[in-house]
Motif scaffolding. Structure first.
Motif, PDB file in Angstrom:
ATOM      1  N   ALA A 107     -45.057  14.371 -19.628  1.00  0.00           N
ATOM      2  CA  ALA A 107     -45.130  13.759 -20.956  1.00  0.00           C
ATOM      3  C   ALA A 107     -45.053  12.237 -20.851  1.00  0.00           C
ATOM      4  O   ALA A 107     -45.772  11.499 -21.559  1.00  0.00           O
ATOM      5  N   LYS A 108     -44.176  11.771 -19.953  1.00  0.00           N
ATOM      6  CA  LYS A 108     -44.053  10.326 -19.763  1.00  0.00           C
ATOM      7  C   LYS A 108     -45.361   9.726 -19.250  1.00  0.00           C
ATOM      8  O   LYS A 108     -45.797   8.658 -19.708  1.00  0.00           O
ATOM      9  N   ARG A 109     -46.000  10.420 -18.313  1.00  0.00           N
ATOM     10  CA  ARG A 109     -47.275   9.910 -17.775  1.00  0.00           C
ATOM     11  C   ARG A 109     -48.357   9.919 -18.840  1.00  0.00           C
ATOM     12  O   ARG A 109     -49.160   8.970 -18.933  1.00  0.00           O
ATOM     13  N   ARG A 110     -48.357  10.954 -19.699  1.00  0.00           N
ATOM     14  CA  ARG A 110     -49.359  11.016 -20.776  1.00  0.00           C
ATOM     15  C   ARG A 110     -49.140   9.879 -21.780  1.00  0.00           C
ATOM     16  O   ARG A 110     -50.112   9.321 -22.305  1.00  0.00           O
ATOM     17  N   ASN A 111     -47.895   9.538 -22.017  1.00  0.00           N
ATOM     18  CA  ASN A 111     -47.615   8.408 -22.909  1.00  0.00           C
ATOM     19  C   ASN A 111     -48.123   7.091 -22.317  1.00  0.00           C
ATOM     20  O   ASN A 111     -48.653   6.232 -23.030  1.00  0.00           O
ATOM     21  N   THR A 112     -47.959   6.951 -21.004  1.00  0.00           N
ATOM     22  CA  THR A 112     -48.450   5.745 -20.327  1.00  0.00           C
ATOM     23  C   THR A 112     -49.966   5.651 -20.441  1.00  0.00           C
ATOM     24  O   THR A 112     -50.518   4.569 -20.715  1.00  0.00           O
ATOM     25  N   LEU A 113     -50.614   6.786 -20.238  1.00  0.00           N
ATOM     26  CA  LEU A 113     -52.081   6.807 -20.343  1.00  0.00           C
ATOM     27  C   LEU A 113     -52.529   6.465 -21.755  1.00  0.00           C
ATOM     28  O   LEU A 113     -53.526   5.756 -21.952  1.00  0.00           O
ATOM     29  N   GLU A 114     -51.790   6.951 -22.731  1.00  0.00           N
ATOM     30  CA  GLU A 114     -52.136   6.660 -24.123  1.00  0.00           C
ATOM     31  C   GLU A 114     -52.000   5.162 -24.406  1.00  0.00           C
ATOM     32  O   GLU A 114     -52.825   4.570 -25.115  1.00  0.00           O
ATOM     33  N   CYS A 115     -50.971   4.550 -23.833  1.00  0.00           N
ATOM     34  CA  CYS A 115     -50.795   3.096 -23.994  1.00  0.00           C
ATOM     35  C   CYS A 115     -51.921   2.334 -23.295  1.00  0.00           C
ATOM     36  O   CYS A 115     -52.366   1.287 -23.786  1.00  0.00           O
ATOM     37  N   ASP A 116     -52.364   2.868 -22.156  1.00  0.00           N
ATOM     38  CA  ASP A 116     -53.464   2.221 -21.437  1.00  0.00           C
ATOM     39  C   ASP A 116     -54.765   2.275 -22.225  1.00  0.00           C
ATOM     40  O   ASP A 116     -55.646   1.408 -22.062  1.00  0.00           O
ATOM     41  N   LEU A 117     -54.895   3.263 -23.083  1.00  0.00           N
ATOM     42  CA  LEU A 117     -56.125   3.414 -23.868  1.00  0.00           C
ATOM     43  C   LEU A 117     -56.280   2.324 -24.920  1.00  0.00           C
ATOM     44  O   LEU A 117     -57.399   1.956 -25.271  1.00  0.00           O
ATOM     45  N   VAL A 118     -55.179   1.820 -25.433  1.00  0.00           N
ATOM     46  CA  VAL A 118     -55.230   0.855 -26.541  1.00  0.00           C
ATOM     47  C   VAL A 118     -56.010  -0.407 -26.155  1.00  0.00           C
ATOM     48  O   VAL A 118     -56.994  -0.769 -26.821  1.00  0.00           O
ATOM     49  N   PRO A 119     -55.613  -1.129 -25.089  1.00  0.00           N
ATOM     50  CA  PRO A 119     -56.378  -2.335 -24.731  1.00  0.00           C
ATOM     51  C   PRO A 119     -57.793  -2.014 -24.261  1.00  0.00           C
ATOM     52  O   PRO A 119     -58.711  -2.820 -24.444  1.00  0.00           O
ATOM     53  N   LEU A 120     -57.948  -0.830 -23.674  1.00  0.00           N
ATOM     54  CA  LEU A 120     -59.275  -0.440 -23.202  1.00  0.00           C
ATOM     55  C   LEU A 120     -60.223  -0.194 -24.376  1.00  0.00           C
ATOM     56  O   LEU A 120     -61.395  -0.611 -24.348  1.00  0.00           O
ATOM     57  N   ASP A 121     -59.712   0.453 -25.424  1.00  0.00           N
ATOM     58  CA  ASP A 121     -60.519   0.662 -26.631  1.00  0.00           C
ATOM     59  C   ASP A 121     -60.864  -0.678 -27.284  1.00  0.00           C
ATOM     60  O   ASP A 121     -61.985  -0.882 -27.772  1.00  0.00           O
ATOM     61  N   GLU A 122     -59.885  -1.597 -27.286  1.00  0.00           N
ATOM     62  CA  GLU A 122     -60.133  -2.929 -27.865  1.00  0.00           C
ATOM     63  C   GLU A 122     -61.198  -3.664 -27.052  1.00  0.00           C
ATOM     64  O   GLU A 122     -62.078  -4.328 -27.610  1.00  0.00           O
ATOM     65  N   LYS A 123     -61.102  -3.545 -25.743  1.00  0.00           N
ATOM     66  CA  LYS A 123     -62.072  -4.204 -24.858  1.00  0.00           C
ATOM     67  C   LYS A 123     -63.477  -3.671 -25.096  1.00  0.00           C
ATOM     68  O   LYS A 123     -64.444  -4.432 -25.190  1.00  0.00           O
ATOM     69  N   LEU A 124     -63.590  -2.351 -25.211  1.00  0.00           N
ATOM     70  CA  LEU A 124     -64.896  -1.744 -25.473  1.00  0.00           C
ATOM     71  C   LEU A 124     -65.442  -2.182 -26.831  1.00  0.00           C
ATOM     72  O   LEU A 124     -66.652  -2.367 -26.995  1.00  0.00           O
ATOM     73  N   GLY A 125     -64.546  -2.355 -27.807  1.00  0.00           N
ATOM     74  CA  GLY A 125     -64.980  -2.832 -29.114  1.00  0.00           C
ATOM     75  C   GLY A 125     -65.541  -4.242 -29.041  1.00  0.00           C
ATOM     76  O   GLY A 125     -66.590  -4.542 -29.636  1.00  0.00           O
ATOM     77  N   GLU A 126     -64.875  -5.117 -28.296  1.00  0.00           N
ATOM     78  CA  GLU A 126     -65.347  -6.488 -28.134  1.00  0.00           C
ATOM     79  C   GLU A 126     -66.662  -6.528 -27.365  1.00  0.00           C
ATOM     80  O   GLU A 126     -67.570  -7.296 -27.703  1.00  0.00           O
ATOM     81  N   ILE A 127     -66.758  -5.703 -26.338  1.00  0.00           N
ATOM     82  CA  ILE A 127     -68.007  -5.629 -25.560  1.00  0.00           C
ATOM     83  C   ILE A 127     -69.157  -5.180 -26.451  1.00  0.00           C
ATOM     84  O   ILE A 127     -70.272  -5.712 -26.375  1.00  0.00           O
ATOM     85  N   GLY A 128     -68.870  -4.222 -27.329  1.00  0.00           N
ATOM     86  CA  GLY A 128     -69.904  -3.737 -28.245  1.00  0.00           C
ATOM     87  C   GLY A 128     -70.391  -4.833 -29.181  1.00  0.00           C
ATOM     88  O   GLY A 128     -71.590  -4.943 -29.452  1.00  0.00           O
ATOM     89  N   LYS A 129     -69.449  -5.665 -29.662  1.00  0.00           N
ATOM     90  CA  LYS A 129     -69.832  -6.771 -30.553  1.00  0.00           C
ATOM     91  C   LYS A 129     -70.717  -7.779 -29.827  1.00  0.00           C
ATOM     92  O   LYS A 129     -71.732  -8.239 -30.366  1.00  0.00           O
ATOM     93  N   VAL A 130     -70.313  -8.138 -28.604  1.00  0.00           N
ATOM     94  CA  VAL A 130     -71.095  -9.100 -27.825  1.00  0.00           C
ATOM     95  C   VAL A 130     -72.479  -8.539 -27.507  1.00  0.00           C
ATOM     96  O   VAL A 130     -73.490  -9.247 -27.602  1.00  0.00           O
ATOM     97  N   ALA A 131     -72.525  -7.253 -27.155  1.00  0.00           N
ATOM     98  CA  ALA A 131     -73.806  -6.619 -26.848  1.00  0.00           C
ATOM     99  C   ALA A 131     -74.734  -6.643 -28.061  1.00  0.00           C
ATOM    100  O   ALA A 131     -75.940  -6.897 -27.935  1.00  0.00           O
ATOM    101  N   ALA A 132     -74.157  -6.407 -29.245  1.00  0.00           N
ATOM    102  CA  ALA A 132     -74.959  -6.428 -30.476  1.00  0.00           C
ATOM    103  C   ALA A 132     -75.468  -7.842 -30.762  1.00  0.00           C
ATOM    104  O   ALA A 132     -76.612  -8.030 -31.196  1.00  0.00           O
ATOM    105  N   GLN A 133     -74.630  -8.846 -30.510  1.00  0.00           N
ATOM    106  CA  GLN A 133     -75.044 -10.239 -30.719  1.00  0.00           C
ATOM    107  C   GLN A 133     -76.186 -10.623 -29.778  1.00  0.00           C
ATOM    108  O   GLN A 133     -77.140 -11.295 -30.178  1.00  0.00           O
ATOM    109  N   ILE A 134     -76.073 -10.186 -28.526  1.00  0.00           N
ATOM    110  CA  ILE A 134     -77.133 -10.482 -27.555  1.00  0.00           C
ATOM    111  C   ILE A 134     -78.433  -9.788 -27.946  1.00  0.00           C
ATOM    112  O   ILE A 134     -79.511 -10.373 -27.875  1.00  0.00           O
ATOM    113  N   GLU A 135     -78.310  -8.546 -28.381  1.00  0.00           N
ATOM    114  CA  GLU A 135     -79.496  -7.798 -28.814  1.00  0.00           C
ATOM    115  C   GLU A 135     -80.187  -8.492 -29.988  1.00  0.00           C
ATOM    116  O   GLU A 135     -81.420  -8.609 -30.032  1.00  0.00           O
ATOM    117  N   GLN A 136     -79.384  -8.976 -30.933  1.00  0.00           N
ATOM    118  CA  GLN A 136     -79.940  -9.688 -32.082  1.00  0.00           C
ATOM    119  C   GLN A 136     -80.594 -10.991 -31.643  1.00  0.00           C
ATOM    120  O   GLN A 136     -81.682 -11.348 -32.113  1.00  0.00           O
TER     121      GLN A 136
END
Length: 239
Positions: A107-136
């Motif tokens: 359970a402790k390891r799963r909680n750590t993984l869940e915390c690791d997902l937060v910045p990774l999801d944010e990073k993917l969101g920012e990458i998506g925005k930049v990719a859309a700007q480049i495409e435009q």
């Protein structure tokens, strides 16, 4: 060199046409659309390079995301397995305690993984925005390039048509002056920046404007109707 009046006229007209063709070609080379197209293509290449970098960042982030999900799925399966062992222990408190402790670690390891997902999801969101700007941006550059090309083709096509007509007339004159004069004209044109023929105007060359002293003037007049400019070495028409 002997040349009749028709040949001299053809030679002078051909030189005039060659000068006109040179001017039109320079005008074609200097069209602002040409540089605009070059600049836009350079901008597009830079955007493409940046797009490649962003896609690589996305690939690495998605790889990390996939790794976290895969590990979490394995942990879920392990949780189920450990829970089944606890359920089957039936009063074996030592075994239950050990497996319960193991569940806590999972359970402790799963909680750590869940915390690791937060910045990774944010990073993917920012990458998506930049990719859309480049495409435009790429879409806008493509549209601008298309307009520049169309404008260049319209204006440049007119100039190229003008050049083609002049070239056709020039080629006909070239054929009429004979092989010996053709060879001389080509040689002088190559060595004189495209201007092979000059005229004797008074006591000077019409191209380099050198005023000839009396001895040189008498010499070129004596070679009429064709001589050579003592200064610039062009074919000199003496009429």
């Amino acid at each position: 060199m002997f040349a009749d009046e028709n040949t001299l006229d053809a030679l002078l007209k051909m030189q005039s046409l060659d000068l006109g063709i040179m001017r039109v070609k320079k005008k074609l080379d200097d069209l602002p659309q040409r540089q605009r197209i070059v600049d836009l293509r350079a901008k597009k290449a830079a955007l493409k390079e940046k797009e490649g970098q962003v896609l690589e960042m996305r690939r690495l982030a998605e790889r990390d995301l996939s790794r976290i999900h895969d590990e979490d799925e394995r942990l879920v399966q392990k949780q189920r397995s450990v829970q089944e062992k606890i359920d089957a222990a039936q009063g074996d408190y030592r075994s239950v305690e050990a497996h319960t402790k193991e569940l806590g670690g999972i359970a402790k390891r799963r909680n750590t993984l869940e915390c690791d997902l937060v910045p990774l999801d944010e990073k993917l969101g920012e990458i998506g925005k930049v990719a859309a700007q480049i495409e435009q941006a790429l879409s806008q550059v493509d549209a601008q390039e298309g307009k520049a090309i169309a404008s260049f083709q319209q204006e440049g096509g007119s100039l190229m048509g003008e050049t083609a007509q002049a070239q056709k007339a020039r080629d006909a004159l070239y054929d009429s002056i004979g092989p010996e004069l053709q060879k001389l004209y080509d040689k002088k044109r190559e060595s004189s920046g495209g201007i092979a023929v000059a005229r004797l105007e008074g006591a000077s060359c019409s191209v380099c404007r050198t005023v000839f002293e009396e001895g040189k003037l008498l010499h070129v007049q004596g070679e009429a109707p064709l001589s050579e400019c003592p200064n610039c070495k062009r074919i000199l028409v003496v009429m």
